[in-house]
Write a protein that holds these residues in place. Sequence first.
Motif, PDB file in Angstrom:
ATOM      1  N   LYS A  92       0.838  -1.205   0.000  1.00 47.80           N
ATOM      2  CA  LYS A  92       0.000   0.000   0.000  1.00 47.80           C
ATOM      3  C   LYS A  92       0.873   1.256   0.000  1.00 47.80           C
ATOM      4  CE  LYS A  92      -3.857   2.188   2.425  1.00 47.80           C
ATOM      5  NZ  LYS A  92      -3.233   3.512   2.395  1.00 47.80           N
ATOM      6  N   GLU A  93       1.940   1.231   0.796  1.00 41.04           N
ATOM      7  CA  GLU A  93       2.839   2.378   0.823  1.00 41.04           C
ATOM      8  C   GLU A  93       3.482   2.604  -0.541  1.00 41.04           C
ATOM      9  OE1 GLU A  93       5.579   1.527   3.900  1.00 41.04           O
ATOM     10  OE2 GLU A  93       4.180   1.995   5.533  1.00 41.04           O
ATOM     11  N   ILE A  94       3.857   1.494  -1.206  1.00 43.72           N
ATOM     12  CA  ILE A  94       4.462   1.619  -2.540  1.00 43.72           C
ATOM     13  C   ILE A  94       3.453   2.174  -3.541  1.00 43.72           C
ATOM     14  CG2 ILE A  94       5.398   0.290  -4.474  1.00 43.72           C
ATOM     15  CD1 ILE A  94       6.705  -1.546  -2.409  1.00 43.72           C
ATOM     16  N   ARG A  95       2.192   1.673  -3.441  1.00 45.76           N
ATOM     17  CA  ARG A  95       1.147   2.190  -4.342  1.00 45.76           C
ATOM     18  C   ARG A  95       0.939   3.685  -4.113  1.00 45.76           C
ATOM     19  NH1 ARG A  95      -1.523  -2.584  -2.937  1.00 45.76           N
ATOM     20  NH2 ARG A  95      -2.901  -1.451  -1.519  1.00 45.76           N
ATOM     21  N   ASP A  96       0.879   4.066  -2.828  1.00 45.91           N
ATOM     22  CA  ASP A  96       0.693   5.492  -2.528  1.00 45.91           C
ATOM     23  C   ASP A  96       1.872   6.306  -3.051  1.00 45.91           C
ATOM     24  OD1 ASP A  96      -1.637   4.794  -1.302  1.00 45.91           O
ATOM     25  OD2 ASP A  96      -0.822   4.860   0.738  1.00 45.91           O
ATOM     26  N   LEU A  97       3.096   5.758  -2.873  1.00 46.33           N
ATOM     27  CA  LEU A  97       4.286   6.462  -3.347  1.00 46.33           C
ATOM     28  C   LEU A  97       4.285   6.574  -4.872  1.00 46.33           C
ATOM     29  CD1 LEU A  97       7.017   7.764  -2.768  1.00 46.33           C
ATOM     30  CD2 LEU A  97       8.040   5.480  -2.810  1.00 46.33           C
ATOM     31  N   ASN A  98       3.897   5.470  -5.547  1.00 47.11           N
ATOM     32  CA  ASN A  98       3.843   5.507  -7.015  1.00 47.11           C
ATOM     33  C   ASN A  98       2.824   6.519  -7.510  1.00 47.11           C
ATOM     34  OD1 ASN A  98       5.825   3.583  -7.385  1.00 47.11           O
ATOM     35  ND2 ASN A  98       4.388   1.871  -7.452  1.00 47.11           N
ATOM     36  N   GLU A  99       1.665   6.539  -6.839  1.00 46.38           N
ATOM     37  CA  GLU A  99       0.652   7.513  -7.229  1.00 46.38           C
ATOM     38  C   GLU A  99       1.162   8.934  -7.032  1.00 46.38           C
ATOM     39  OE1 GLU A  99      -2.783   6.584  -4.973  1.00 46.38           O
ATOM     40  OE2 GLU A  99      -3.216   4.715  -6.068  1.00 46.38           O
ATOM     41  N   SER A 100       1.888   9.162  -5.904  1.00 45.15           N
ATOM     42  CA  SER A 100       2.447  10.487  -5.655  1.00 45.15           C
ATOM     43  C   SER A 100       3.492  10.851  -6.709  1.00 45.15           C
ATOM     44  CB  SER A 100       3.072  10.520  -4.257  1.00 45.15           C
ATOM     45  OG  SER A 100       3.722  11.741  -4.016  1.00 45.15           O
ATOM     46  N   LEU A 101       4.353   9.860  -7.048  1.00 48.79           N
ATOM     47  CA  LEU A 101       5.373  10.114  -8.062  1.00 48.79           C
ATOM     48  C   LEU A 101       4.741  10.380  -9.424  1.00 48.79           C
ATOM     49  CD1 LEU A 101       8.063   7.438  -7.134  1.00 48.79           C
ATOM     50  CD2 LEU A 101       8.233   9.914  -6.869  1.00 48.79           C
ATOM     51  N   GLU A 102       3.683   9.591  -9.741  1.00 52.19           N
ATOM     52  CA  GLU A 102       3.018   9.797 -11.023  1.00 52.19           C
ATOM     53  C   GLU A 102       2.422  11.196 -11.104  1.00 52.19           C
ATOM     54  OE1 GLU A 102       0.224   6.673 -11.401  1.00 52.19           O
ATOM     55  OE2 GLU A 102       1.726   5.129 -11.827  1.00 52.19           O
TER      56      GLU A 102
ATOM     57  N   LYS B 181       3.538  13.821  -9.476  1.00 50.49           N
ATOM     58  CA  LYS B 181       4.645  14.769  -9.613  1.00 50.49           C
ATOM     59  C   LYS B 181       5.230  14.749 -11.013  1.00 50.49           C
ATOM     60  CE  LYS B 181       6.049  14.743  -4.756  1.00 50.49           C
ATOM     61  NZ  LYS B 181       7.126  14.412  -3.795  1.00 50.49           N
TER      62      LYS B 181
END
Length: 663
Positions: free
Chosen positions: A413-423, A425
Amino acid sequence: MYQQEQKDIIKVATVEDSAVVSDRLRGLLTEMAHIQYVGNAATIAEAMEMIRTQEPDVVILDIHLRGEGHRLNGMSLIPVIKAGWPATRVIMFTNFSDSHYRQRCMELGADHFFDKSQDIDQMTNVIRQICQHSAQPDTTAAEKYQKKTATAARMYRDVIAQQASMLNAVPGNAALLDSRGVIVTVNDAWAGFAARHHLAVGDFAVGQDYLARISADFGHAGDAIIAGIRAVLAGERSDYATEYDCTLSDGYRRFMLRVSAASVMGEQGAMVLRTDVTEQQGHRQARLTSESNLLAIMESTEDVIFSVDRELRYITFNSAIASIVRRVYGTELIAGTPVLQVLMHGEPAEAEMWKESYARAFAGHVVRFVKEYPGESGIVCYKFVINPIWHQGVVVGVSCFGRNVTQHYTMAKEIRDLNESLERKVAERTEELEARNKELEAFSYMVSHDLKSPLRVIGGYASILSSSCGECLDADAKQMLGMIMSSTVKMNALIDGLLRFSKYGRQEVHRTDTDMEGIVRSVIHEVVMPQHTPPVNVKIGAIKNTICDPDLIRQVWTNLISNAVKYSSGRKMAEIEVGMTEVDGCEAYFVRDNGVGFDMKYASKLFEVFRRLHSEEQFEGSGIGLATVHKIIQRHGGRIWADAQPDRGATFFFTLGATATVG
């Protein structure tokens, strides 16, 4: 001697364990003339007592009597009756109506054999005929006693032989005990047991008190066995079973002892069956050891492990699942607990989910799912896998394995949230970069246009000055004027290159089926003059048509082929090759020359604006051509790269991304 007399009354007895059939027979017999119905017996013991006291003239006998030790026990009465009371007629009245039983009964001495379901009228006719022909010579009491005494021994021997024959059909060591516990009959296996194990003569033989022998062999340890056998002999229980150990000539052995109630010589007795279970005991011990090892393995992990049978009952489980059941459902888990009894303490939707999962597993499928449970410090996630347990092609149960994947799912979940944030950005930066690029392109176009006007003025005035005042100028002034004019030409060419670069960055790509080889030949015709110095040898390979923007791609070929000719101009014979090849599974176009080449450490700078690897004195140019080519290839979704060595020529490759070659 007593005088013979005519009997007027015929005594008839029935041996039938069905109350319905016995009542029907009593009704028929009591309505018939010259018939005295003496009663019915439901067991062999009752039958023997009734025959001994009533001495009937006719016995109507069933084959199968309820509750007796041997299934076809009615047949055992035939030789007994015929031996003790030869004049008594035996009529078999049974549902076992096939020819095998009929023949066997007649061989044992039965007078008649009738089927209950269809021969009752024939049987009553036979009884009437017996009444009509009942004149029998009477004998004296002394003759009767002598006759009974003479046949008693034969009757006993026949019964014993019949019982021994019956026991020989039983697997294992078998014996019959009378009501006192004395061995009456044994089978061949029992008789051979003493010889095989070198026991004393007479051990466990006919006539020996079996209970006394057990007491002698086992002492107080045999008290429980003796009590169990006595309970069967007394009719207090129908059977008794136990296991015991002993040491024989071939070492340690384990036996299973089964004692079942049986009628022996018309009395309550028992049949003893002794079976060697040493090997089975070894198998059981191995199974118990295996189960203990399995339980130890199950308890050595924090994963959830349990199994369920076809009745949806928990069979085996470890403490991990027991802990979840206790915490989530508020109940203790024990072997045999129905699954639905546990799930009823939870949510109905969850119960349905588990029921559907079990149903799929029992249908032969492997079922996987993730389930969340409340934990001590938050939600705990388990990934479950339910596997069918197969036995001889049939699913007999299911096994379930559950692993705590809370950390994995939290990290995911943390990775998904991070990927969504990176996407987000990246999208923001991309949008920002695109806006800046558009601004730069607009600025470049504007500057280029604004620079061309003063250049035209400078060039124009320099040209006028050169033509009108050239003769008045000294050599240095003429040289400077010439430098001004040539610089304005170069600056104008540079601005035109910037305009083209900006244009190709903004121009929309119009893809169409393009004759690539035709474009190549046209460009070569324009670039390579017939009287070109040095001479140029151009080799064109097979080039397929493709889907692209023909105008933009023409600019690519023009730049690449022009560079090949330019950088090969120092050779006696310039060699240019244009064609197609396959690189990493993709079709690529290439232009190869035998020119000056370059050092590959500078290859990454080739396609930058104003970047030149050779001086202007060596080769003229603006430094914008390859940057323009790079932008056009990018617009098509492809890539461009080079391979070269100093003074050994260079090869430029490019692909057009997802565009398809069509021939």
